[in-house]
Design an enzyme around this catalytic site. Structure first.
Site: not given
Length: 207
Positions: A77, A164-166
């Site tokens: 993301m 923001g990340s995953r």
């Protein structure tokens, strides 16, 4: 557009600053108003209808597929994606574990093992599926809103990633990815894997 409740801790102070700035000098209100608009947009939480066909695994996050091979699917993301996360399957939450860690860029392969993360295991019948909310370089907090014993519908909200990340998905035996690296996916709506075979009972993931 609905705004996730976590966003109001950022949005309300910005609106207050905008009001004071507008009272002092209208042009001073433009930067905090622009920041307020960005925060409201970032924390947007759209309503979505999720498919309920048996054997489907849904994307837990909006973003771009980083990995889609074997039993692992990873979605990255960026700051422009919706950051509300959803469960890939219906079932009961079997375990939740928070692991402190680093804040490497979320697109790096080693971020899954090194970064701050929250692991959630969901069980439905003999199936066991684990997905992991992984913090990134900018996303310094994982907001998890489910707990062990809670029943979830497919695509139900489970938490939020900030900035923001995953999210990694460890598929149950017999499930095969149906997305490819680089493909855009939508949380709670895009089918990322399908159960192609019937597997016997599986033990829980070690979370």
């Amino acid at each position: 557009m609905r705004i996730d409740r976590d966003g109001f801790r950022f949005l309300l102070p910005l609106l207050a600053v905008s009001g004071v700035a507008a009272w002092l000098y209208p042009l001073l209100a433009l930067p905090p108003l622009a920041a307020s608009a960005f925060v409201a947009w970032f924390f947007r939480d759209p309503e979505r209808a999720s498919p309920t066909e048996p054997g489907l695994v849904l994307s837990p996050a909006d973003g771009r597929v980083l990995i889609a091979a074997g039993r692992r699917i990873s979605v990255f993301m960026n700051v422009f994606d919706v950051h509300v996360c959803r469960t890939p399957i219906a079932g009961t939450v079997l375990g939740v574990r928070h692991t402190p860690g680093r804040f490497l860029a979320a697109y790096r392969d080693d971020a899954s093992d090194c970064n701050e993360r929250v692991e959630i295991e969901v069980g439905a019948g003999d199936d066991r599926l684990r997905f992991v909310l992984v913090a990134g370089l900018v996303a310094r907090r994982v907001v998890c809103r489910v707990e062990a014993g809670q029943a979830l519908l497919a695509g139900q909200r489970v938490g939020l990633m900030r900035f923001g990340s995953r999210v990694d998905i460890d598929l149950p035996a017999g499930a095969e990815p149906v997305v490819r690296r680089g493909e855009r996916v939508v949380a709670g709506r895009t089918v990322v894997a399908r159960r192609t075979t019937s597997a016997g009972p599986q033990g829980p993931f070690p979370i």
